[in-house]
Motif scaffolding. Structure first.
Motif, PDB file in Angstrom:
ATOM      1  N   SER A   9      14.693   5.614  -8.366  1.00 57.91           N
ATOM      2  CA  SER A   9      14.556   6.047  -6.975  1.00 57.91           C
ATOM      3  C   SER A   9      15.583   5.371  -6.084  1.00 57.91           C
ATOM      4  N   PHE A  10      15.785   4.082  -6.335  1.00 57.99           N
ATOM      5  CA  PHE A  10      16.695   3.292  -5.506  1.00 57.99           C
ATOM      6  C   PHE A  10      18.149   3.716  -5.728  1.00 57.99           C
ATOM      7  N   VAL A  11      18.557   3.796  -6.970  1.00 51.41           N
ATOM      8  CA  VAL A  11      19.957   4.095  -7.306  1.00 51.41           C
ATOM      9  C   VAL A  11      20.330   5.531  -6.923  1.00 51.41           C
ATOM     10  N   ASP A  12      19.362   6.466  -6.999  1.00 52.68           N
ATOM     11  CA  ASP A  12      19.651   7.880  -6.728  1.00 52.68           C
ATOM     12  C   ASP A  12      19.455   8.278  -5.263  1.00 52.68           C
ATOM     13  N   ASP A  13      18.918   7.381  -4.442  1.00 54.18           N
ATOM     14  CA  ASP A  13      18.544   7.756  -3.085  1.00 54.18           C
ATOM     15  C   ASP A  13      19.763   8.124  -2.227  1.00 54.18           C
ATOM     16  N   PHE A  14      19.642   9.215  -1.479  1.00 52.64           N
ATOM     17  CA  PHE A  14      20.741   9.717  -0.646  1.00 52.64           C
ATOM     18  C   PHE A  14      21.182   8.693   0.393  1.00 52.64           C
TER      19      PHE A  14
ATOM     20  N   TYR B 196      20.741  -5.116  -7.207  1.00 51.44           N
ATOM     21  CA  TYR B 196      21.318  -3.786  -7.374  1.00 51.44           C
ATOM     22  C   TYR B 196      21.942  -3.627  -8.755  1.00 51.44           C
ATOM     23  N   SER B 197      22.639  -4.659  -9.216  1.00 51.98           N
ATOM     24  CA  SER B 197      23.261  -4.615 -10.544  1.00 51.98           C
ATOM     25  C   SER B 197      22.204  -4.448 -11.635  1.00 51.98           C
ATOM     26  N   PHE B 198      21.110  -5.200 -11.523  1.00 48.62           N
ATOM     27  CA  PHE B 198      20.037  -5.126 -12.519  1.00 48.62           C
ATOM     28  C   PHE B 198      19.335  -3.766 -12.472  1.00 48.62           C
TER      29      PHE B 198
ATOM     30  N   ILE C  37       0.829  -1.220   0.000  1.00 47.72           N
ATOM     31  CA  ILE C  37       0.000   0.000   0.000  1.00 47.72           C
ATOM     32  C   ILE C  37       0.860   1.264   0.000  1.00 47.72           C
ATOM     33  N   ILE C  38       2.178   1.094   0.154  1.00 44.54           N
ATOM     34  CA  ILE C  38       3.093   2.242   0.118  1.00 44.54           C
ATOM     35  C   ILE C  38       3.374   2.597  -1.333  1.00 44.54           C
ATOM     36  N   ASP C  39       3.131   3.828  -1.694  1.00 42.61           N
ATOM     37  CA  ASP C  39       3.335   4.253  -3.077  1.00 42.61           C
ATOM     38  C   ASP C  39       4.815   4.293  -3.448  1.00 42.61           C
ATOM     39  N   ASP C  40       5.631   4.966  -2.638  1.00 35.74           N
ATOM     40  CA  ASP C  40       7.068   5.090  -2.907  1.00 35.74           C
ATOM     41  C   ASP C  40       7.821   4.429  -1.759  1.00 35.74           C
ATOM     42  N   VAL C  41       8.142   3.156  -1.930  1.00 38.23           N
ATOM     43  CA  VAL C  41       8.731   2.378  -0.842  1.00 38.23           C
ATOM     44  C   VAL C  41      10.136   2.862  -0.485  1.00 38.23           C
ATOM     45  N   VAL C  42      10.865   3.428  -1.447  1.00 36.56           N
ATOM     46  CA  VAL C  42      12.214   3.929  -1.168  1.00 36.56           C
ATOM     47  C   VAL C  42      12.147   5.153  -0.255  1.00 36.56           C
ATOM     48  N   LYS C  43      11.292   6.120  -0.597  1.00 39.14           N
ATOM     49  CA  LYS C  43      11.162   7.322   0.220  1.00 39.14           C
ATOM     50  C   LYS C  43      10.590   6.993   1.593  1.00 39.14           C
ATOM     51  N   ASN C  44       9.706   6.013   1.658  1.00 38.95           N
ATOM     52  CA  ASN C  44       9.160   5.600   2.947  1.00 38.95           C
ATOM     53  C   ASN C  44      10.259   4.994   3.827  1.00 38.95           C
ATOM     54  N   THR C  45      11.140   4.218   3.217  1.00 38.20           N
ATOM     55  CA  THR C  45      12.232   3.603   3.964  1.00 38.20           C
ATOM     56  C   THR C  45      13.243   4.646   4.416  1.00 38.20           C
ATOM     57  N   ASP C  46      13.328   5.768   3.694  1.00 41.50           N
ATOM     58  CA  ASP C  46      14.194   6.877   4.126  1.00 41.50           C
ATOM     59  C   ASP C  46      13.844   7.333   5.539  1.00 41.50           C
ATOM     60  N   LEU C  47      12.556   7.255   5.893  1.00 42.37           N
ATOM     61  CA  LEU C  47      12.114   7.685   7.215  1.00 42.37           C
ATOM     62  C   LEU C  47      12.719   6.811   8.307  1.00 42.37           C
ATOM     63  N   ILE C  48      13.008   5.552   7.965  1.00 47.37           N
ATOM     64  CA  ILE C  48      13.655   4.640   8.914  1.00 47.37           C
ATOM     65  C   ILE C  48      15.160   4.860   8.889  1.00 47.37           C
TER      66      ILE C  48
END
Length: 300
Positions: free
Chosen positions: A245-250, A270-272, A182-193
């Motif tokens: 989103s994944f590759v560019d995430d801070f 990650y390679s793919f 149900i999370i739209d952007d799972v990468v940005k959501n994980t940033d919160l953690i």
């Protein structure tokens, strides 16, 4: 606020509070505000507690320990029948300070001593004085973010091996997938953690001039695990967005130096993703999902 018809009438120290359903984090934050005791203990409505060794806890409370952490028992149920039990326990009994805790951080995380807040007794004043909150924006790992905040301020910590908390799980229905999907952007959501992990490490660096062994590898593993769950139901057309989103995430780039310590699945993923090999990503996810399905089917 209104009285519960059962426990509140029997025990004057029990307070029953009703509020609009806003999720577990909002409920716990309200509970912290209303609690009047010196220590807090969180118990989810669908879980259980083993009989607690009260003299042992009483001694730790008398010693003014900030945070007490104990083991957990995971009970897997199918149609009301126990099909599997698993105990997550740390082999040592410890009473340590914040500095010594750093060396135990990675081992305690992998023993499930940090992911949940239900296997902890914590001073209420630690929450109130430092503005610790459960993040209402998180639908997964919301406990972990609060635990990491607590570790920034807990000066004395006790580790117990006994699995006092019993976590009940539907063996054939992993709700983690439902929450993540149900999370739209799972990468940005994980940033919160991730930000709480890195804030904890920054605090440790400032106070003790050391890093936390294994911390960034743990963070990277959380991103991969949550992303993998998301990819099981992500449409082909949206995977390219996830890749970028994944590759560019801070935060991921802060931890990517630990890639060599990740499992083969994560290294391949990650390679793919970096090369946007969408077909290979779907193939890898399908392979892992099929293996998991076969493993569960064999246990039925």
């Amino acid at each position: 606020m209104k009285s519960s018809p059962s426990f509140c009438s029997q025990y004057s120290f029990i307070k029953y509070i009703e509020q609009q359903n806003s999720g577990v984090s909002a409920a716990r934050n309200r509970g912290v505000e209303e609690a009047v005791g010196k220590y807090l203990l969180f118990v989810d409505s669908d879980d259980l507690l083993e009989k607690i060794d009260m003299p042992k806890f009483k001694k730790l409370i008398e010693d003014d320990i900030d945070l007490i952490i104990f083991g957990m028992k995971f009970v897997y149920l199918a149609d009301g029948t126990v099909v599997k039990e698993e105990i997550k326990s740390f082999e040592e009994h410890l009473k340590i300070n914040q500095r010594d805790f750093i060396e135990k951080f990675e081992a305690l995380f992998h023993s499930n001593y940090l992911s949940s807040y239900c296997n902890k007794l914590v001073k209420k004043d630690l929450f109130i004085s430092n503005g610790i909150k459960f993040d209402v924006e998180l639908t997964n790992y919301e406990d972990l973010s609060a635990v990491l905040q607590t570790l920034c301020f807990a000066n004395t910590i006790a580790i117990l091996s006994e699995p006092y908390y019993i976590y009940l799980i539907d063996y054939y229905n992993d709700r983690t997938y439902d929450r993540i999907n149900i999370i739209d952007d799972v990468v940005k959501n994980t940033d919160l953690i991730a930000k709480f992990f890195l804030e904890y490490e920054r605090m440790i660096m400032q106070k003790y001039n050391v890093t936390v062994p294994g911390l960034k590898n743990i963070v990277l593993g959380i991103y991969f695990d949550l992303l993998f769950c998301k990819l099981t139901t992500t449409s082909y057309s949206k995977i390219r967005f996830l890749c970028k989103s994944f590759v560019d995430d801070f935060y991921i780039n802060e931890c990517i130096g630990e890639l060599q310590n990740q499992c083969r699945r994560n290294k391949l993923l990650y390679s793919f993703m970096k090369k946007e090999k969408i077909f290979l990503i779907k193939l890898l996810v399908l392979y892992a999902k099929t293996r998991n399905y076969i493993s569960i089917s064999k246990k039925k």
